[in-house]
Design a protein around this motif. Structure first.
Motif, mmCIF file in Angstrom:
data_model
loop_
_atom_site.group_PDB
_atom_site.id
_atom_site.type_symbol
_atom_site.label_atom_id
_atom_site.label_comp_id
_atom_site.label_asym_id
_atom_site.label_seq_id
_atom_site.Cartn_x
_atom_site.Cartn_y
_atom_site.Cartn_z
ATOM 1 N N LEU A 1 0.767 -1.218 -0.167
ATOM 2 C CA LEU A 1 0.059 -0.093 -0.105
ATOM 3 C C LEU A 1 0.745 1.131 -0.072
ATOM 4 C CD1 LEU A 1 -2.775 -0.879 2.415
ATOM 5 C CD2 LEU A 1 -3.164 -0.528 -0.138
ATOM 6 N N ARG A 2 1.897 1.211 0.542
ATOM 7 C CA ARG A 2 2.828 2.282 0.826
ATOM 8 C C ARG A 2 3.417 2.532 -0.714
ATOM 9 N NH1 ARG A 2 6.311 0.718 4.470
ATOM 10 N NH2 ARG A 2 4.976 1.191 6.183
ATOM 11 N N MET A 3 3.817 1.529 -1.354
ATOM 12 C CA MET A 3 4.343 1.798 -2.494
ATOM 13 C C MET A 3 3.262 2.101 -3.693
ATOM 14 S SD MET A 3 6.222 -1.310 -4.884
ATOM 15 C CE MET A 3 7.308 -1.686 -3.535
ATOM 16 N N VAL A 4 1.887 1.756 -3.555
ATOM 17 C CA VAL A 4 1.070 2.182 -4.511
ATOM 18 C C VAL A 4 0.540 3.662 -4.214
ATOM 19 C CG1 VAL A 4 -1.165 2.078 -5.157
ATOM 20 C CG2 VAL A 4 0.094 -0.098 -4.687
ATOM 21 N N GLU A 5 0.771 4.028 -2.903
ATOM 22 C CA GLU A 5 0.370 5.573 -2.388
ATOM 23 C C GLU A 5 1.411 6.363 -3.222
ATOM 24 O OE1 GLU A 5 -0.752 8.069 1.490
ATOM 25 O OE2 GLU A 5 0.430 6.218 1.740
ATOM 26 N N SER A 6 2.632 5.863 -3.274
ATOM 27 C CA SER A 6 3.799 7.092 -3.590
ATOM 28 C C SER A 6 3.891 6.759 -5.113
ATOM 29 C CB SER A 6 5.184 6.593 -2.784
ATOM 30 O OG SER A 6 5.465 5.426 -3.010
ATOM 31 N N GLU A 7 3.783 5.704 -5.921
ATOM 32 C CA GLU A 7 4.195 5.376 -6.873
ATOM 33 C C GLU A 7 2.994 4.952 -8.147
ATOM 34 O OE1 GLU A 7 8.029 3.321 -7.835
ATOM 35 O OE2 GLU A 7 8.227 3.273 -5.404
ATOM 36 N N GLY A 8 2.030 4.622 -7.597
ATOM 37 C CA GLY A 8 0.922 4.356 -8.086
ATOM 38 C C GLY A 8 0.591 2.770 -8.424
ATOM 39 N N PHE A 9 -0.309 2.181 -8.754
ATOM 40 C CA PHE A 9 -0.626 0.778 -8.798
ATOM 41 C C PHE A 9 0.153 0.022 -9.782
ATOM 42 C CE2 PHE A 9 -3.220 -2.838 -10.214
ATOM 43 C CZ PHE A 9 -3.150 -3.655 -9.025
ATOM 44 N N ASP A 10 0.490 0.765 -10.930
ATOM 45 C CA ASP A 10 1.455 0.020 -11.867
ATOM 46 C C ASP A 10 2.632 -0.186 -11.602
ATOM 47 O OD1 ASP A 10 -0.578 0.250 -13.885
ATOM 48 O OD2 ASP A 10 0.044 2.343 -14.776
ATOM 49 N N ALA A 11 3.229 0.504 -10.398
ATOM 50 C CA ALA A 11 4.586 0.131 -9.815
ATOM 51 C C ALA A 11 4.773 -1.023 -9.054
ATOM 52 C CB ALA A 11 5.026 1.382 -9.214
ATOM 53 N N LEU A 12 3.530 -1.668 -8.806
ATOM 54 C CA LEU A 12 3.571 -2.744 -7.651
ATOM 55 C C LEU A 12 3.818 -4.210 -8.397
ATOM 56 C CD1 LEU A 12 2.809 -3.347 -4.614
ATOM 57 C CD2 LEU A 12 0.592 -3.891 -5.451
ATOM 58 N N THR A 13 4.666 -4.643 -7.767
ATOM 59 C CA THR A 13 5.076 -6.130 -8.272
ATOM 60 C C THR A 13 5.527 -7.056 -7.117
ATOM 61 O OG1 THR A 13 7.288 -5.817 -8.864
ATOM 62 C CG2 THR A 13 5.985 -5.292 -10.452
ATOM 63 N N MET A 14 5.350 -8.095 -7.165
ATOM 64 C CA MET A 14 5.783 -9.127 -5.792
ATOM 65 C C MET A 14 7.009 -8.929 -5.609
ATOM 66 S SD MET A 14 3.051 -10.637 -4.745
ATOM 67 C CE MET A 14 3.317 -12.163 -4.062
ATOM 68 N N ARG A 15 8.113 -8.675 -6.800
ATOM 69 C CA ARG A 15 9.483 -8.622 -6.757
ATOM 70 C C ARG A 15 9.988 -7.368 -6.096
ATOM 71 N NH1 ARG A 15 13.564 -11.399 -8.725
ATOM 72 N NH2 ARG A 15 11.917 -12.624 -9.943
ATOM 73 N N ARG A 16 9.050 -6.401 -6.481
ATOM 74 C CA ARG A 16 9.397 -4.888 -5.847
ATOM 75 C C ARG A 16 9.142 -4.971 -4.169
ATOM 76 N NH1 ARG A 16 8.244 0.613 -8.063
ATOM 77 N NH2 ARG A 16 9.888 0.940 -6.313
ATOM 78 N N VAL A 17 7.879 -5.738 -4.031
ATOM 79 C CA VAL A 17 7.708 -5.563 -2.556
ATOM 80 C C VAL A 17 8.613 -6.405 -1.841
ATOM 81 C CG1 VAL A 17 5.879 -6.549 -0.822
ATOM 82 C CG2 VAL A 17 5.247 -5.226 -3.005
ATOM 83 N N ALA A 18 9.092 -7.668 -2.263
ATOM 84 C CA ALA A 18 10.028 -8.537 -1.805
ATOM 85 C C ALA A 18 11.397 -7.541 -1.504
ATOM 86 C CB ALA A 18 10.427 -9.650 -2.650
ATOM 87 N N ALA A 19 11.691 -6.937 -2.472
ATOM 88 C CA ALA A 19 12.923 -6.170 -2.308
ATOM 89 C C ALA A 19 13.009 -4.908 -1.082
ATOM 90 C CB ALA A 19 13.286 -5.239 -3.646
#
Length: 236
Positions: free
Chosen positions: A40-58
């Motif tokens: 959610l923090r990633m989507v809030e700052s970068e948008g839903f298109d930026a969300l991937t499992m790999r990026r969340v893991a990183a």
């Protein structure tokens, strides 16, 4: 004391240095809540298109395999995100005298949740009705409509139509989102759009030219309120 006396100066210094050494910090365990919060923090700052499992893991300083032990795939993560946002929506006790206002308020709450996380409405549109938190919203809206005397089939379809509109409205807003654009810039864009419409040949677009300002009118959520109220008036 005999052991200390028998130790060399180098051994003694090593022992003393070890006193100040702290054990390595234990990594915080990966949990579903941490995964969802990070996503959610990633989507809030970068948008839903930026969300991937790999990026969340990183972001969690781990590998994708660690995530898959808790969340099976991206679709399940999307479902969890919408469920989390749904928990933030308050549902009223159905009131037959205020059912339209109550349903409007529920939709507005959900709208504001989606707008906070740009593009997340895409997850709402694709998610299967399997999350209990999401189904709570459907149940609550259905209860409001039934309390207002709406026939069950019309009530069921009205819930679907209202949720589709909330998702479409917020998704369109995410497409137009420009975090670097202030209110004055948006006003200039609107004026430019009106000017372009008025340049159309009147012979072919008489109504568009005449009402170009009306086609682009509306402040805040006026258009949202208009469309939702139109839907609610037609339900009963």
């Amino acid at each position: 004391m005999s052991n200390e006396r028998g130790a060399s100066r180098e051994e003694w210094a090593t022992r003393i240095a070890a006193l100040d050494q702290r054990p390595p910090a234990r990594k915080e365990p990966i949990t579903v809540d941490r995964i969802v919060t990070t996503a959610l923090r990633m989507v809030e700052s970068e948008g839903f298109d930026a969300l991937t499992m790999r990026r969340v893991a990183a972001a969690l300083d781990t590998g994708p395999a660690s995530l898959y032990a808790h969340v099976r795939n991206k679709a399940e993560l999307d479902d969890l995100l919408i469920g989390t946002l749904s928990r933030n929506v308050s549902l009223p006790s159905p009131d037959a005298a205020r059912w339209r206002a109550q349903l409007h308020d529920v939709c507005a709450q959900l709208r504001d949740q989606f707008l906070r996380y740009p593009g997340i409405a895409r997850a709402a549109l694709s998610a299967r009705p399997a999350n209990l938190d999401t189904l709570r919203i459907t149940e609550g809206m259905l209860a409001i409509l039934l309390a207002g005397g709406v026939e069950p089939q019309r009530a069921a379809w009205a819930v679907d139509a209202a949720l589709l509109y909330v998702s479409a409205y917020t998704f369109e807003a995410s497409l137009r989102r420009d975090p670097d654009q202030d209110g004055d810039a948006r006003l200039v864009d609107r004026e430019e759009t009106v000017a372009r419409l008025k340049m159309l040949p009147v012979s072919r677009f008489p109504h568009t030219v005449a009402h170009a300002d009306k086609l682009n009118a509306g402040e805040g959520h006026e258009r949202f309120d208009f469309a939702l109220n139109l839907l609610l008036r037609g339900i009963a």
